[in-house]
Design a protein around this motif. Structure first.
Motif, PDB file in Angstrom:
ATOM      1  N   ASN A  67       0.866  -1.183   0.000  1.00  0.00           N
ATOM      2  CA  ASN A  67       0.000   0.000   0.000  1.00  0.00           C
ATOM      3  C   ASN A  67       0.898   1.227   0.000  1.00  0.00           C
ATOM      4  OD1 ASN A  67       0.771   0.514   2.671  1.00  0.00           O
ATOM      5  ND2 ASN A  67      -1.081  -0.371   3.552  1.00  0.00           N
ATOM      6  N   ALA A  68       0.338   2.402   0.230  1.00  0.00           N
ATOM      7  CA  ALA A  68       1.088   3.643   0.033  1.00  0.00           C
ATOM      8  C   ALA A  68       2.281   3.799   0.954  1.00  0.00           C
ATOM      9  CB  ALA A  68       0.149   4.842   0.196  1.00  0.00           C
ATOM     10  N   ASP A  69       2.302   3.087   2.076  1.00  0.00           N
ATOM     11  CA  ASP A  69       3.457   3.217   2.972  1.00  0.00           C
ATOM     12  C   ASP A  69       3.991   1.870   3.458  1.00  0.00           C
ATOM     13  OD1 ASP A  69       1.528   2.454   4.824  1.00  0.00           O
ATOM     14  OD2 ASP A  69       2.061   3.989   6.286  1.00  0.00           O
ATOM     15  N   LEU A 131       7.222   3.083   5.361  1.00  0.00           N
ATOM     16  CA  LEU A 131       7.858   4.251   4.763  1.00  0.00           C
ATOM     17  C   LEU A 131       7.539   5.533   5.532  1.00  0.00           C
ATOM     18  CD1 LEU A 131       7.090   3.415   1.020  1.00  0.00           C
ATOM     19  CD2 LEU A 131       9.105   2.771   2.376  1.00  0.00           C
ATOM     20  N   SER A 132       8.466   6.479   5.433  1.00  0.00           N
ATOM     21  CA  SER A 132       8.279   7.778   6.106  1.00  0.00           C
ATOM     22  C   SER A 132       7.310   8.673   5.355  1.00  0.00           C
ATOM     23  CB  SER A 132       9.629   8.492   6.242  1.00  0.00           C
ATOM     24  OG  SER A 132      10.512   7.742   7.040  1.00  0.00           O
ATOM     25  N   LYS A 241      -0.971  -8.524   6.936  1.00  0.00           N
ATOM     26  CA  LYS A 241      -2.060  -7.530   6.924  1.00  0.00           C
ATOM     27  C   LYS A 241      -2.076  -6.701   8.195  1.00  0.00           C
ATOM     28  CE  LYS A 241      -5.212  -9.831   3.717  1.00  0.00           C
ATOM     29  NZ  LYS A 241      -6.542 -10.457   3.525  1.00  0.00           N
ATOM     30  N   ASN A 242      -1.684  -7.296   9.298  1.00  0.00           N
ATOM     31  CA  ASN A 242      -1.653  -6.557  10.571  1.00  0.00           C
ATOM     32  C   ASN A 242      -0.586  -5.456  10.586  1.00  0.00           C
ATOM     33  OD1 ASN A 242      -3.758  -7.957  11.755  1.00  0.00           O
ATOM     34  ND2 ASN A 242      -2.421  -9.443  12.775  1.00  0.00           N
ATOM     35  N   GLN A 243       0.398  -5.562   9.678  1.00  0.00           N
ATOM     36  CA  GLN A 243       1.436  -4.548   9.598  1.00  0.00           C
ATOM     37  C   GLN A 243       1.080  -3.439   8.608  1.00  0.00           C
ATOM     38  OE1 GLN A 243       3.435  -5.507  12.002  1.00  0.00           O
ATOM     39  NE2 GLN A 243       2.471  -7.521  11.912  1.00  0.00           N
ATOM     40  N   MET A 244       0.012  -3.604   7.878  1.00  0.00           N
ATOM     41  CA  MET A 244      -0.347  -2.626   6.848  1.00  0.00           C
ATOM     42  C   MET A 244      -1.149  -1.448   7.418  1.00  0.00           C
ATOM     43  SD  MET A 244      -1.271  -5.374   3.826  1.00  0.00           S
ATOM     44  CE  MET A 244      -1.768  -4.115   2.633  1.00  0.00           C
TER      45      MET A 244
END
Length: 244
Positions: A67-69, A131-132, A241-244
């Motif tokens: 995903n975006a980050d 990501l930052s 998924k839990n890290q997303m």
């Protein structure tokens, strides 16, 4: 179960060698093989822009955009030295294209079953990078969904990465087709080394299936021995998924 003992069993260790594993860290399950063994992809094709918009590059390895980050890669790529940044939107790893985005990594999360096995081939050879700043999605940069069901034996797969090719050159995104098998033992997803296989620098890249004409990620490139070995995304799907 102890997957590490599965892969280091006497039967499986005959298949995995010091020279044909492409781990960036220390290796396990070493066996004899000629030192002249080839580090080559067989019949890999160069990707075009937008063909695999979820491909990402980190130092020494390949990764994928969730995903975006959130980035998914192999645990062995980051368990020792981490990754400071991720590049997306590139076919040639070191090019400065208009679609390229370089994003700093703020957090590295290694799968808990891999924490004490740094450098080993393992079914949970997985890491998530946060990501930052957010990725800007466009035609050439998109996330890939996870495939959370065990792929059937014989199912066609696609693997890709920025690793070495038949000319021992690396840094260009290549892909190849193969099919699933589970002959390699343990809890791995595997494929034959023919007609192509993953290689040094492809570590962490996605192994995909096509579901309803949509590419979905079912594995992460982990190692190469008698087979290509992929970390098991369906088994780890909830954790990822839990890290997303």
């Amino acid at each position: 179960s102890d997957w590490s003992s599965d892969v280091c069993s006497s039967d499986l260790s005959k298949e995995i060698s010091m020279w044909s594993l492409f781990l960036v860290a220390a290796l396990c399950c070493l066996s004899e093989i000629s030192a002249s063994a080839s580090w080559r992809i067989v019949n890999g094709d160069v990707a075009s822009y937008g063909q695999f918009p979820f491909a990402a590059s980190i130092s020494g390895c390949t990764a994928s955009i969730l995903n975006a980050d959130t980035i998914l890669t192999a645990g062995h790529c980051v368990c020792r030295y981490g990754a400071s940044s991720v590049a997306v939107g590139v076919v040639q790893k070191y090019e400065r294209s208009s679609s390229r985005q370089d994003l700093p990594v703020r957090q590295t999360i290694i799968h808990p079953d891999y924490m004490s096995r740094c450098g080993q081939v393992h079914p949970m050879d997985l890491a998530v990078l946060k990501l930052s700043s957010s990725i800007r999605f466009n035609t050439n940069v998109q996330p890939i969904p996870l495939f959370c069901q065990k792929p059937a034996v014989g199912r066609r797969i696609i693997s890709l990465g920025y690793g070495q090719d038949e000319n021992r050159a690396s840094g260009v995104l290549k892909y190849g087709y193969n099919s699933v098998n589970y002959y390699c033992g343990g809890a791995y997803i595997c494929s034959s080394k023919n007609p192509n296989h993953i290689l040094f620098g492809d570590s962490g890249g996605p192994m995909m299936v096509l579901e309803n004409n949509r590419m979905m990620q079912a594995g992460v490139n982990s190692g190469i021995g008698g087979y290509s070995y992929y970390a098991n995304v369906p088994t780890a799907c909830s954790w990822i998924k839990n890290q997303m």
